[in-house]
Design an enzyme around this catalytic site. Structure first.
Site, PDB file in Angstrom:
ATOM      1  N   GLU A 263      12.122   2.318  10.681  1.00  0.00           N
ATOM      2  CA  GLU A 263      12.780   3.619  10.713  1.00  0.00           C
ATOM      3  C   GLU A 263      11.888   4.623  11.441  1.00  0.00           C
ATOM      4  O   GLU A 263      12.043   5.822  11.301  1.00  0.00           O
ATOM      5  CB  GLU A 263      13.156   4.092   9.316  1.00  0.00           C
ATOM      6  CG  GLU A 263      12.028   4.200   8.320  1.00  0.00           C
ATOM      7  CD  GLU A 263      12.519   4.751   6.984  1.00  0.00           C
ATOM      8  OE1 GLU A 263      12.905   3.935   6.151  1.00  0.00           O
ATOM      9  OE2 GLU A 263      12.524   5.974   6.806  1.00  0.00           O
TER      10      GLU A 263
ATOM     11  N   HIS B 219      10.033  -4.358  -3.452  1.00  0.00           N
ATOM     12  CA  HIS B 219       9.744  -3.197  -2.611  1.00  0.00           C
ATOM     13  C   HIS B 219       8.824  -2.269  -3.405  1.00  0.00           C
ATOM     14  O   HIS B 219       8.993  -2.097  -4.611  1.00  0.00           O
ATOM     15  CB  HIS B 219      11.050  -2.492  -2.244  1.00  0.00           C
ATOM     16  CG  HIS B 219      10.840  -1.245  -1.427  1.00  0.00           C
ATOM     17  ND1 HIS B 219      10.204  -1.275  -0.205  1.00  0.00           N
ATOM     18  CD2 HIS B 219      11.168   0.043  -1.661  1.00  0.00           C
ATOM     19  CE1 HIS B 219      10.162  -0.039   0.284  1.00  0.00           C
ATOM     20  NE2 HIS B 219      10.737   0.777  -0.571  1.00  0.00           N
TER      21      HIS B 219
ATOM     22  N   CYS C 293      14.208   1.224   4.583  1.00  0.00           N
ATOM     23  CA  CYS C 293      13.104   0.267   4.410  1.00  0.00           C
ATOM     24  C   CYS C 293      13.573  -1.188   4.390  1.00  0.00           C
ATOM     25  O   CYS C 293      12.752  -2.091   4.269  1.00  0.00           O
ATOM     26  CB  CYS C 293      12.354   0.556   3.114  1.00  0.00           C
ATOM     27  SG  CYS C 293      11.584   2.164   3.074  1.00  0.00           S
TER      28      CYS C 293
END
Lengths: 139, 350
Positions: free
Chosen positions: B82, B237, B114
């Site tokens: 990103e 994550h 993400c």
């Protein structure tokens, strides 16, 4: 939109900067970087393309530029060095990154790494090239 | 049915510079306990001459060393980020050219906050399974942006991880199964031409991160019949150092299975590399037969859950490139002034 650096030139030179494309002379065996139409050592036009990207190099000498030309201001101080690749013994003028000048020593081993070396203003091309830095794992 | 695809090469990259988070507290006046509440001590900061392309290049070079393949055999380069250097012009072609993969390859940039690189991983598994390509290169790389003074600045960091997906017979780790869960959840976004993202404050936790990861992992469990006891390691994550431990507890994983892959406390959140660098660190130390649950997440929002089995080939590949810990140990502490220089936060008055 004016460009300070020729777009066709950047395109033409991409393998030289990304892959360290060089020319090995089939007559005298020396490696020319940057590559040209004839060997700069013996004048032969019998050359083959090779890539130096997988070779580490030895630091020959370096200098520190505190007042660089336009386009490089954000990168100062710039360390510019001459390195010699370990296997092919090609000599390259290159940027040294991830090191302070005080951390450099003649003969130290460096490894190639792709870096963003210049931007053509806010809207033009971003130029990438292989530079050299002290290895992640010391050899 | 061809054999299940797997990871034939992996590699990561962390930039040299580290900003101790106490520096952000000093400059912006947050509560001193903020870094410890996030369980993050330092964050990795890309240099002025680095971006998501250069970091992705080094991660991919490390993955190629471990894969031991001719780069021209790669049939797809999918770049998840990103923080694209260009708004329009693929980063994937720069990488494909610089890595010696061009010209006969697919190449594109993917965007899902993400999670883009994880979507690239799922697509790579399909492309390899179907025989469309022999090898696919997945790269997750970010120089994460945060508005100076925003709490996000504590964790927005820089790093990259690359995976080369190929036949299971060549793999260090076989992907046994996967499951994806996405909804339209506005927890974090950045509008066009805006330099910094906005986030929904408390909205980033329960309805976004926790709901999507729990749903993806439970979906994988139902699909496969597996449970937390079947995995040696779990990697989630890691936007900070606490969320992964909380989601692990919700899913029944003890923290001992999570800590080996928890990298964020040392470098911050590297966005598209966040979960993948945890996987990379585990592959650096894994033994044949180990099993790994991997669950990346991306705002917007979605999560994937993967069941991964480590093969005997992992051992011969571990020493072929620098490990995540090699990069963690190579660091230079900087202050906020140097951080501002490296990240281009200094405004010149002309």
């Amino acid at each position: 939109m004016p460009m300070n650096y020729s777009v066709p030139r950047a395109w033409r030179e991409r393998k030289k900067y990304y892959r360290l494309e060089a020319a090995r002379c089939l007559s005298c065996g020396r490696v020319n970087y940057p590559p040209g139409p004839v060997c700069r050592y013996c004048g032969s036009d019998k050359l083959e393309k090779i890539e130096l990207i997988d070779e580490k190099a030895r630091l020959i000498t370096w200098t520190v530029i505190h007042v660089p030309v336009e386009g490089y201001e954000e990168h100062r101080p710039l360390i510019i060095g001459i390195v010699e690749t370990l296997d092919t013994k090609a000599r390259l003028l290159t940027r040294i990154v991830d090191a302070e000048p005080s951390e450099l020593s003649r003969g130290m081993i460096l490894e190639p790494v792709l870096r963003r070396i210049r931007e053509d203003g806010e809207a033009g091309l971003i130029h990438y090239a292989i530079t050299y830095r002290p290895p992640i794992k010391q050899v | 049915m061809v054999d299940k695809p797997g990871i034939v090469g992996w590699g990561s990259y962390i930039p040299l510079n580290r900003l101790p988070l106490d520096e952000i507290t000093r400059v912006w006046g947050f509560q001193p306990e903020m870094p410890s509440s996030l369980n993050v001590r330092e964050k990795a900061v890309a240099g002025r001459d680095e971006d998501s392309v250069t970091m992705g290049w080094e991660a991919a070079r490390n993955a190629l060393r471990r894969a031991g393949i001719d780069p021209s055999l790669i049939g797809a380069v999918w770049f998840g980020t990103e923080s694209k250097p260009y708004a329009v012009k693929p980063s994937a072609t720069i990488l494909a050219e610089a890595l010696g993969i061009t010209p006969v390859t697919m190449a594109s940039d993917m965007e899902f906050a993400c999670r883009a690189a994880s979507e690239a991983l799922r697509i790579s598994l399909a492309a390899v399974s179907s025989g469309l390509v022999r090898y696919a290169l997945v790269i997750g790389s970010d120089t994460a942006q945060a508005n100076p003074g925003d709490v996000l600045e504590y964790t927005a960091a820089s790093a990259a991880t690359a995976l080369i997906v190929g036949p299971g017979s060549e793999a260090a780790a076989v992907i046994e199964d996967s499951y994806t869960y996405v909804t339209d959840t506005p927890d974090f976004w950045r509008r066009a031409h805006q330099p910094y993202p906005l986030h929904g404050e408390g909205f980033t936790g329960a309805p976004a991160y926790f709901h999507h990861i729990v749903s993806a992992v439970k979906g994988l469990f139902e699909k496969t019949g597996l449970g937390p006891e079947d995995f040696t390691y779990a990697v989630f994550h890691q936007p900070n150092g606490t969320f992964p431990l909380r989601v692990a507890k919700m899913l029944g994983f003890p923290k001992e299975k999570v800590l080996p892959g928890l990298v964020t406390p040392y470098i911050g959140n590297s966005y598209n590399s966040s979960a993948l660098i945890g996987l990379s660190r585990i592959l650096d130390i894994a033994n044949p037969g180990d099993t790994i649950l991997l669950a990346p997440f991306g705002s917007g929002a979605g999560s994937d859950a993967y069941a991964i089995r480590v093969t005997e080939k992992v051992l011969e590949k571990q020493t072929l490139a620098p490990t995540v810990d090699d990069y963690l140990e190579r660091k230079k502490k900087i202050d906020y002034a140097l951080y501002a220089k490296h990240r281009g936060l200094i405004k010149r008055i002309r």
